[in-house]
Design an enzyme around this catalytic site. Sequence first.
Site, short mmCIF file in Angstrom:
data_model
loop_
_atom_site.label_atom_id
_atom_site.label_comp_id
_atom_site.label_asym_id
_atom_site.label_seq_id
_atom_site.Cartn_x
_atom_site.Cartn_y
_atom_site.Cartn_z
N ASN A 139 0.82 -1.21 0.00
CA ASN A 139 0.00 0.00 0.00
C ASN A 139 0.85 1.26 0.00
O ASN A 139 1.90 1.32 0.64
CB ASN A 139 -0.92 0.02 1.22
N ASP A 162 -0.53 4.10 1.07
CA ASP A 162 -1.02 4.96 2.17
C ASP A 162 -0.07 4.82 3.37
O ASP A 162 0.85 4.00 3.38
CB ASP A 162 -2.48 4.60 2.54
N HIS A 178 5.82 -0.85 -2.82
CA HIS A 178 5.30 -0.13 -3.99
C HIS A 178 5.34 1.38 -3.80
O HIS A 178 4.62 2.11 -4.48
CB HIS A 178 3.87 -0.59 -4.31
N CYS A 187 12.39 12.24 -7.89
CA CYS A 187 12.80 13.07 -9.02
C CYS A 187 13.19 12.17 -10.20
O CYS A 187 14.11 11.35 -10.08
CB CYS A 187 13.98 13.97 -8.65
N GLY A 227 -5.27 -9.11 3.10
CA GLY A 227 -5.98 -8.14 2.26
C GLY A 227 -5.36 -7.88 0.91
O GLY A 227 -5.31 -6.74 0.46
N SER A 236 -5.13 -9.46 -3.26
CA SER A 236 -5.77 -10.39 -4.20
C SER A 236 -4.81 -11.42 -4.76
O SER A 236 -5.24 -12.40 -5.38
CB SER A 236 -6.39 -9.60 -5.36
N ALA A 287 -10.69 -7.66 7.51
CA ALA A 287 -9.39 -7.51 8.18
C ALA A 287 -9.57 -6.94 9.59
O ALA A 287 -8.86 -7.33 10.52
CB ALA A 287 -8.48 -6.60 7.35
C1 BJW Z 1 -10.40 -7.26 2.02
C2 BJW Z 1 -11.28 -6.29 2.53
C3 BJW Z 1 -11.42 -6.25 3.93
C4 BJW Z 1 -11.31 -6.12 0.40
N1 BJW Z 1 -10.72 -7.12 4.71
N2 BJW Z 1 -9.73 -8.10 2.83
C5 BJW Z 1 2.79 -12.00 -16.26
C6 BJW Z 1 2.97 -12.95 -15.26
C7 BJW Z 1 3.59 -12.62 -14.06
C8 BJW Z 1 4.01 -11.33 -13.83
C9 BJW Z 1 3.84 -10.40 -14.82
C10 BJW Z 1 3.24 -10.73 -16.01
N3 BJW Z 1 3.19 -9.62 -16.78
C11 BJW Z 1 3.73 -8.58 -16.09
C12 BJW Z 1 4.14 -9.05 -14.91
C13 BJW Z 1 4.74 -8.26 -13.81
C14 BJW Z 1 3.77 -7.29 -13.20
C15 BJW Z 1 2.51 -8.03 -12.78
O1 BJW Z 1 2.41 -8.63 -11.73
N4 BJW Z 1 1.45 -7.99 -13.60
C16 BJW Z 1 0.23 -8.72 -13.27
C17 BJW Z 1 -0.94 -7.89 -13.71
C18 BJW Z 1 0.31 -10.10 -13.86
N5 BJW Z 1 4.43 -6.75 -12.04
C19 BJW Z 1 5.23 -5.69 -12.12
O2 BJW Z 1 5.39 -5.07 -13.15
C20 BJW Z 1 5.98 -5.32 -10.86
N6 BJW Z 1 7.37 -5.23 -11.14
C21 BJW Z 1 8.10 -6.29 -11.46
O3 BJW Z 1 7.62 -7.41 -11.58
O4 BJW Z 1 9.43 -5.99 -11.64
C22 BJW Z 1 10.30 -7.06 -12.01
C23 BJW Z 1 11.13 -7.50 -10.83
C24 BJW Z 1 10.54 -7.93 -9.66
C25 BJW Z 1 11.31 -8.36 -8.59
C26 BJW Z 1 12.67 -8.36 -8.67
C27 BJW Z 1 13.28 -7.93 -9.84
C28 BJW Z 1 12.50 -7.50 -10.93
C29 BJW Z 1 5.49 -3.97 -10.34
C30 BJW Z 1 4.10 -4.03 -9.85
C31 BJW Z 1 3.65 -2.64 -9.42
C32 BJW Z 1 2.20 -2.64 -8.94
N7 BJW Z 1 1.79 -1.30 -8.78
C33 BJW Z 1 0.45 -1.04 -8.19
C34 BJW Z 1 0.24 0.49 -8.20
C35 BJW Z 1 1.07 1.13 -7.09
C36 BJW Z 1 0.80 2.57 -6.95
C37 BJW Z 1 -0.66 2.85 -6.64
O5 BJW Z 1 -1.15 2.55 -5.54
O6 BJW Z 1 -1.33 3.39 -7.53
O7 BJW Z 1 0.39 -1.55 -6.87
S1 BJW Z 1 -0.86 -1.89 -9.05
C38 BJW Z 1 -1.81 -2.21 -7.59
O8 BJW Z 1 -1.89 -3.64 -7.36
C39 BJW Z 1 -0.99 -1.63 -6.42
C40 BJW Z 1 -1.17 -2.68 -5.39
O9 BJW Z 1 -0.14 -2.58 -4.42
C41 BJW Z 1 -1.13 -3.95 -6.18
C42 BJW Z 1 -1.77 -5.15 -5.48
O10 BJW Z 1 -3.12 -4.90 -5.23
P1 BJW Z 1 -3.78 -5.46 -3.89
O11 BJW Z 1 -3.24 -4.74 -2.73
O12 BJW Z 1 -3.72 -6.93 -3.87
O13 BJW Z 1 -5.30 -4.94 -4.08
P2 BJW Z 1 -6.53 -5.67 -4.81
O14 BJW Z 1 -7.57 -4.65 -5.02
O15 BJW Z 1 -6.08 -6.44 -5.98
O16 BJW Z 1 -7.02 -6.76 -3.74
C43 BJW Z 1 -7.61 -6.37 -2.52
C44 BJW Z 1 -8.00 -7.63 -1.74
O17 BJW Z 1 -8.49 -7.22 -0.49
C45 BJW Z 1 -9.11 -8.46 -2.42
O18 BJW Z 1 -8.73 -9.83 -2.47
C46 BJW Z 1 -10.31 -8.27 -1.50
O19 BJW Z 1 -11.12 -9.43 -1.38
C47 BJW Z 1 -9.66 -7.96 -0.18
N8 BJW Z 1 -10.46 -7.12 0.72
N9 BJW Z 1 -11.85 -5.59 1.54
C48 BJW Z 1 -9.92 -8.00 4.15
N10 BJW Z 1 -12.29 -5.34 4.56
#
Ligand code: BJW
Length: 232
Positions: free
Chosen positions: A92, A94, A109, A117, A175, A177, A219
Amino acid sequence: MADIRSIVILTGAGISAESGIDTFRDAGGLWEKHRVEDVATPEAFARNPALVQGFYDARRAALATVEPNAAHEALARLEREWPHELLLVTQNVDDLHERAGASSVLHMHGALRSALCGACGQRFPWEEPLSDAPPCSACGAPALRPDVVWFGEVPYQMDRIFAALAKADLFVSIGTSGAVYPAAGFVNEAAAHGARTLELNLERSEGSHWFDESRQGRAGELVPAWVEEMVG
Ligand code: BJW
């Protein structure tokens, strides 16, 4: 519990949902209102910086209207009371873990209250909008961007996270996905090194089947109950 010493916790948007911050992929979430390709890639920023800055300026400003919830507070309590090693990693951007009292949070993230910069790479604490292109105080270039990790960029401190996963006795995912890598792969990494794995999420996630145990619920209820099991 006696055999557990080192814990790694990963949190995602679901832990902040009860504080009123939109998740990404749930119904009504951020990716229903904005296309990922328009706001969360370096290409989008190059194409339309005003749109991207506006998206993050609005989310940064909204932080002033929300408060940590019982789940953030429970993890801060665990951090204070756990007598062994604990690494709290959040996806997150936040600052609700910190505002709940957690003293050491790894923002893999990035963070809304930080600017990066694009010219010199310096990172700064940042509270104000970035839309009006303020100059970088290190190099003077009007190249500040949100200090967040977009798709195609490398998350922060991966070496430290993988080192902690390799020696973890327990990995807990809260929390999230399990849709975004590398965070979605942490459960396998930890398990491959012998950790027990636990998921706490509103519903079964894309990665639930990888966990030794998956508990479903809010959560704000699940996390305090689990923390009580650990240190109560
Ligand atoms: C509750 C609840 C309640 C609701 N109680 N639970 C093909 C295959 C594999 C990988 C790749 C691929 N093609 C591309 C990739 C890589 C890519 C990727 O993963 N893509 C996928 C789409 C497949 N990843 C990247 O590019 C990353 N970089 C990378 O891989 O670099 C290479 C490298 C890695 C390591 C070493 C060396 C090199 C970068 C990823 C960046 C993600 N950025 C974001 C935006 C950040 C800024 C912003 O906030 O705007 O990050 S995207 C967004 O998704 C954000 C989040 O952190 C991230 C994850 O989301 P999260 O937190 O899981 O949210 P939700 O909404 O998906 O889920 C919420 C969950 O909560 C749900 O399950 C609900 O049920 C639950 N919930 N209420 C408890 N009350």
